[in-house]
Structures are given as structure tokens and as C-alpha cells.
Design an enzyme around this catalytic site. Sequence first.
Site, PDB file in Angstrom:
ATOM      1  N   ARG A 238       0.860  -1.294   0.130  1.00 50.84           N
ATOM      2  CA  ARG A 238      -0.093  -0.194  -0.039  1.00 50.84           C
ATOM      3  C   ARG A 238       0.766   1.394  -0.135  1.00 50.84           C
ATOM      4  NH1 ARG A 238      -3.565  -2.519  -1.670  1.00 50.84           N
ATOM      5  NH2 ARG A 238      -5.756  -3.001  -0.574  1.00 50.84           N
ATOM      6  N   GLU A 267      -4.547   7.536  -3.439  1.00 48.06           N
ATOM      7  CA  GLU A 267      -4.903   7.284  -4.895  1.00 48.06           C
ATOM      8  C   GLU A 267      -6.307   7.870  -5.272  1.00 48.06           C
ATOM      9  OE1 GLU A 267      -4.674   2.872  -5.125  1.00 48.06           O
ATOM     10  OE2 GLU A 267      -2.621   2.897  -4.294  1.00 48.06           O
ATOM     11  N   HIS A 291      -2.301   0.926  -9.483  1.00 45.20           N
ATOM     12  CA  HIS A 291      -2.997  -0.120  -8.595  1.00 45.20           C
ATOM     13  C   HIS A 291      -3.574  -1.045  -9.507  1.00 45.20           C
ATOM     14  CE1 HIS A 291      -4.448  -0.848  -4.225  1.00 45.20           C
ATOM     15  NE2 HIS A 291      -4.357  -1.965  -5.011  1.00 45.20           N
TER      16      HIS A 291
HETATM   17  N1  LIG Z   1      -0.966  -3.885  -5.596  1.00 45.45           N
HETATM   18  C1  LIG Z   1      -2.151  -4.960  -5.636  1.00 45.45           C
HETATM   19  O1  LIG Z   1      -2.935  -5.053  -6.405  1.00 45.45           O
HETATM   20  C2  LIG Z   1      -2.137  -5.577  -4.317  1.00 45.45           C
HETATM   21  C3  LIG Z   1      -1.952  -5.144  -3.168  1.00 45.45           C
HETATM   22  N2  LIG Z   1      -2.014  -5.819  -2.144  1.00 45.45           N
HETATM   23  C4  LIG Z   1      -1.508  -5.559  -0.848  1.00 45.45           C
HETATM   24  O2  LIG Z   1      -0.265  -6.229  -0.333  1.00 45.45           O
HETATM   25  C5  LIG Z   1      -0.695  -6.577   1.115  1.00 45.45           C
HETATM   26  C6  LIG Z   1      -0.098  -8.150   1.293  1.00 45.45           C
HETATM   27  O3  LIG Z   1      -0.649  -8.846   0.570  1.00 45.45           O
HETATM   28  P1  LIG Z   1      -0.673 -10.647   0.793  1.00 45.45           P
HETATM   29  O4  LIG Z   1       0.926 -11.082   0.613  1.00 45.45           O
HETATM   30  O5  LIG Z   1      -1.638 -11.457  -0.069  1.00 45.45           O
HETATM   31  O6  LIG Z   1      -1.101 -10.614   2.552  1.00 45.45           O
HETATM   32  P2  LIG Z   1      -0.681 -11.663   3.636  1.00 45.45           P
HETATM   33  O7  LIG Z   1      -1.360 -11.424   4.480  1.00 45.45           O
HETATM   34  O8  LIG Z   1      -0.323 -13.067   3.007  1.00 45.45           O
HETATM   35  O9  LIG Z   1       0.973 -11.272   3.871  1.00 45.45           O
HETATM   36  C7  LIG Z   1       1.355 -10.105   4.419  1.00 45.45           C
HETATM   37  C8  LIG Z   1       2.607 -10.470   5.343  1.00 45.45           C
HETATM   38  O10 LIG Z   1       3.245  -9.146   5.888  1.00 45.45           O
HETATM   39  C9  LIG Z   1       3.758  -9.315   7.334  1.00 45.45           C
HETATM   40  N3  LIG Z   1       3.682  -8.181   7.883  1.00 45.45           N
HETATM   41  C10 LIG Z   1       2.473  -7.558   8.050  1.00 45.45           C
HETATM   42  N4  LIG Z   1       2.716  -6.547   8.991  1.00 45.45           N
HETATM   43  C11 LIG Z   1       4.037  -6.467   8.994  1.00 45.45           C
HETATM   44  C12 LIG Z   1       4.951  -5.269   9.714  1.00 45.45           C
HETATM   45  N5  LIG Z   1       4.531  -4.275  10.349  1.00 45.45           N
HETATM   46  N6  LIG Z   1       6.553  -5.732   9.610  1.00 45.45           N
HETATM   47  C13 LIG Z   1       6.846  -6.942   8.659  1.00 45.45           C
HETATM   48  N7  LIG Z   1       5.960  -7.807   8.117  1.00 45.45           N
HETATM   49  C14 LIG Z   1       4.849  -7.578   8.321  1.00 45.45           C
HETATM   50  C15 LIG Z   1       2.650 -10.644   7.564  1.00 45.45           C
HETATM   51  O11 LIG Z   1       3.101 -10.919   8.597  1.00 45.45           O
HETATM   52  P3  LIG Z   1       2.381 -12.316   9.470  1.00 45.45           P
HETATM   53  O12 LIG Z   1       2.738 -13.566   8.848  1.00 45.45           O
HETATM   54  O13 LIG Z   1       2.816 -12.342  10.947  1.00 45.45           O
HETATM   55  O14 LIG Z   1       1.141 -12.044   9.283  1.00 45.45           O
HETATM   56  C16 LIG Z   1       2.533 -11.441   6.420  1.00 45.45           C
HETATM   57  O15 LIG Z   1       3.623 -12.210   6.419  1.00 45.45           O
HETATM   58  C17 LIG Z   1      -1.990  -6.610   1.181  1.00 45.45           C
HETATM   59  O16 LIG Z   1      -2.382  -6.474   2.656  1.00 45.45           O
HETATM   60  C18 LIG Z   1      -2.503  -5.567   0.420  1.00 45.45           C
HETATM   61  O17 LIG Z   1      -2.276  -4.315   1.109  1.00 45.45           O
HETATM   62  C19 LIG Z   1      -2.382  -7.283  -1.923  1.00 45.45           C
HETATM   63  C20 LIG Z   1      -2.876  -7.574  -3.190  1.00 45.45           C
HETATM   64  C21 LIG Z   1      -2.859  -6.801  -4.373  1.00 45.45           C
HETATM   65  O1  LIG Z   2      -6.152  -7.287  -3.199  1.00 48.73           O
HETATM   66  C1  LIG Z   2      -5.910  -6.090  -2.677  1.00 48.73           C
HETATM   67  O2  LIG Z   2      -5.652  -5.609  -1.798  1.00 48.73           O
HETATM   68  C2  LIG Z   2      -5.560  -5.177  -3.858  1.00 48.73           C
HETATM   69  O3  LIG Z   2      -5.265  -3.991  -3.732  1.00 48.73           O
HETATM   70  C3  LIG Z   2      -6.306  -5.466  -5.448  1.00 48.73           C
HETATM   71  O4  LIG Z   2      -6.405  -4.416  -6.132  1.00 48.73           O
END
Ligand SMILES: NC(=O)C1=CN([C@@H]2O[C@H](COP(=O)(O)OP(=O)(O)OC[C@H]3O[C@@H](n4cnc5c(N)ncnc54)[C@H](OP(=O)(O)O)[C@@H]3O)[C@@H](O)[C@H]2O)C=CC1
Ligand SMILES: O=C(O)C(=O)CO
Length: 338
Positions: A238, A267, A291
Site C-alpha cells: 500500500r 490514490e 494499482h
Molecule cells: N497492488 C495490488 O494490486 C495488491 C496489493 N496487495 C497488498 O499487499 C498486502 C500483502 O498481501 P498478501 O501478501 O496477500 O498478504 P498476507 O497477509 O499473505 O501477507 C502479509 C505479510 O506481511 C507481514 N507483515 C504484516 N505487517 C508487518 C510488519 N509491520 N512488518 C513486517 N511484516 C509484516 C505478515 O506477517 P504475519 O505472517 O505475521 O501476518 C505477512 O507475512 C495486502 O495487505 C495488500 O495491502 C494485495 C493484493 C494486490
Molecule cells: O487485493 C488487494 O488488496 C488489491 O489491492 C487489489 O487491487
Amino acid sequence: MNNASFHVLSLIPKDRLLVGNPMIPEWMKIAYWDDVNPLLGDQLSKFQAVLGGGTPIPYEVLSATSLEMIQLVSAGYDRIDREAVVEKGLVVCNNPGANAPAVAEHMLMMLLYFARRAGEAQAMVYNGQFSNARMDLMGPRLRNLSEMTIGIIGLGAIGQCFAELVRPFGSKILYYSRTRNASVEEKLGLLYSELDAIVQVADAVAVALPLTEQSYQLFDARLFALMKPTAILINVGRGGVVDHQALANALVTKQIYAAGLDVFDPEPLPPDHPLLLVDDEVRQRMLLSPHLAGLTQCAWATMIQNAIDNLVRHAIDQRPQHVLSFVNESTTTTHQIV
Ligand SMILES: NC(=O)C1=CN([C@@H]2O[C@H](COP(=O)(O)OP(=O)(O)OC[C@H]3O[C@@H](n4cnc5c(N)ncnc54)[C@H](OP(=O)(O)O)[C@@H]3O)[C@@H](O)[C@H]2O)C=CC1
Ligand SMILES: O=C(O)C(=O)CO
């Protein structure tokens, strides 16, 4: 279920919801939110669920008398009004993993773009500098992935997919995440390290973090000062995770080499945003997408289908998947993400 029907208010427009033909049972009655003619008061009272995306859910919708559940098509849930959902006792589910492979491919695209200096190379070709370009662009910024150290920040669904994509190129992969994951470390040959240590040695830092109070502007002037002048920053989590003014400064002063960004704060980007005010030379070292990383045809179809399946689960009194608990985790809702 009320009178054998389950009423869902979709904030996803009809033409987008039906892409990929999700299986919507006949008893699930879907109405579509219209910003121009919003439903009010009693018109909202029949809805048991809301299907949401990245936009905030209007407070009057959250207050609908029959509302039980919010299902998000997205993995991110930083726009949820946590106080309101706790107050109303609503079940909130996100949709993690559905778009992770698409987002990871987008990150790989950005990584390769900068490893081969594609923006600068194309600009030189257009500017009639074809021959100069070949010598000028050689050096420590023109690299094979096999000679690079990649740092992944946030080893969730996206971080893991990205590690899997990068691994065959032979890069050294470091990661930092809230929870250390020994089995993934072993399976993918990853090395855990602290954040500061990673940014000091990484040739590319790839960020896939959710936006929370802990991650808000985690990437600030202090971290950019630690990074190598040849380093690439990629952010798909984000926008609020990165201090954009500090990033613009780091790019302009060549404290870091390049930035690939899919997410921004706010955004859409306003025209006077610091990242849009940089000159052409800096623009060649930036790759901005609106995005879009997780919105490939197949990712979107999976996101919608998973969301519908979860609404069905709730409607037939099965426990839905990915129920969010807002008790132990703080997620900021003060920054605008659409
Ligand atoms: N650009 C786009 O189109 C998209 C963006 N996103 C964004 O990406 C983010 C991640 O997605 P996704 O990988 O599916 O989510 P997940 O929940 O699978 O992974 C997030 C990871 O980040 C870790 N984490 C959370 N907070 C912190 C922190 N402060 N410091 C270090 N590590 C941290 C979590 O740790 P723990 O294992 O302990 O929970 C977890 O391993 C979403 O929340 C969303 O905001 C997602 C999809 C599409
Ligand atoms: O899955 C999400 O969080 C996204 O940002 C998709 O655009």
C-alpha cells in the site's frame, strides 16, 4: 437466510462482477451500489451482506439493520472502518492469495525493467543516442538477476510467490517479515534478516506489506539513506507504507537508483504529488502503475469467485474463510486508498 433469499449489496459494479461468470446461486439477490443515486435508510434494511472492494463502505451501509457480513474481493482491508464493524458486530472477510501470483509477476516485471535500465535505454534510443547508450548504460546498474541480492519485505502470499518467481534466476534472496517462516525459508532457500540489514545490502527491495499503524511510512528518509545508490525499490503493498516525499528526494538526489510503484498515498495521485513533479531524467528511473498489479483477467475472476463462494458459505451457515479479527491488529484507515 431470510425468506430463502440472501441479499447482497455489491460495491463492485455489475459489469465487473460478472466478468469470468462467477457461480451466483439463484437465491442470492445482488443489488449494485450507485454513488450518484445512493440507497438510503429503509432501502438498505434488507441487505445481509456487502461485497466490497478497495473503496470505503459508506457508514449508512454499515448501519443497515439486517447487515451481518462484509466480504472483500481484495486481500487488503485497510479501508475498513474498524470501529464501526466492531460496534455493529459484523463479520468481515478479506480474500488473501487470490491475486498474489499476478502481483508477484508485476513485481518481476518491474525488477527486470530496472535491471536492464529499460526506461533510460528507450529514452536514449528515441533521443538519437543509440551508440552512446550502449557504453553509457553499462556498469553496476545493468545487471543479470543472478548477480543481484533481492530483499523481500513481507513474506505473505505475495512475498512467497515473488520469491518463487525470482529463485530460478539465481538471485540471493533475503527477507524480513513479522513472523519468521522456517519452512518457506528452507523450501525457497531464503535468508531471514532484519530490515535495516537488508536495505543496506540489497540491490532491490521488494515490499509487499499491508498498511497498518506499524507499517505506515516504514520506508522513510532514514531507510533510503541506508540503501545503495544502485538500489531499486518496488512497492506493491500500500502507498502509505512509503513516505513519498522522502522517496522523491531519494530519487532526485540519486540516493537510490529506481522505484517501481503500483500503490500510492493518496490514490488516485493528485497532479501536484511529489512523485509526479520530478523531471524526465528521474521519470526514466521510475515505473508507476495505477494499482493494477492484482487485476489480471485470471486474478480478478478468482477474486470474484472466492468472494461469492464465501458469501454462500455464510448464507448457508457454514463458517466463512478468512474472517478478520480486529482485536490484535491495528490497521490504519486514515490514509486514502481507492
Ligand atoms: N497492488 C495490488 O494490486 C495488491 C496489493 N496487495 C497488498 O499487499 C498486502 C500483502 O498481501 P498478501 O501478501 O496477500 O498478504 P498476507 O497477509 O499473505 O501477507 C502479509 C505479510 O506481511 C507481514 N507483515 C504484516 N505487517 C508487518 C510488519 N509491520 N512488518 C513486517 N511484516 C509484516 C505478515 O506477517 P504475519 O505472517 O505475521 O501476518 C505477512 O507475512 C495486502 O495487505 C495488500 O495491502 C494485495 C493484493 C494486490
Ligand atoms: O487485493 C488487494 O488488496 C488489491 O489491492 C487489489 O487491487
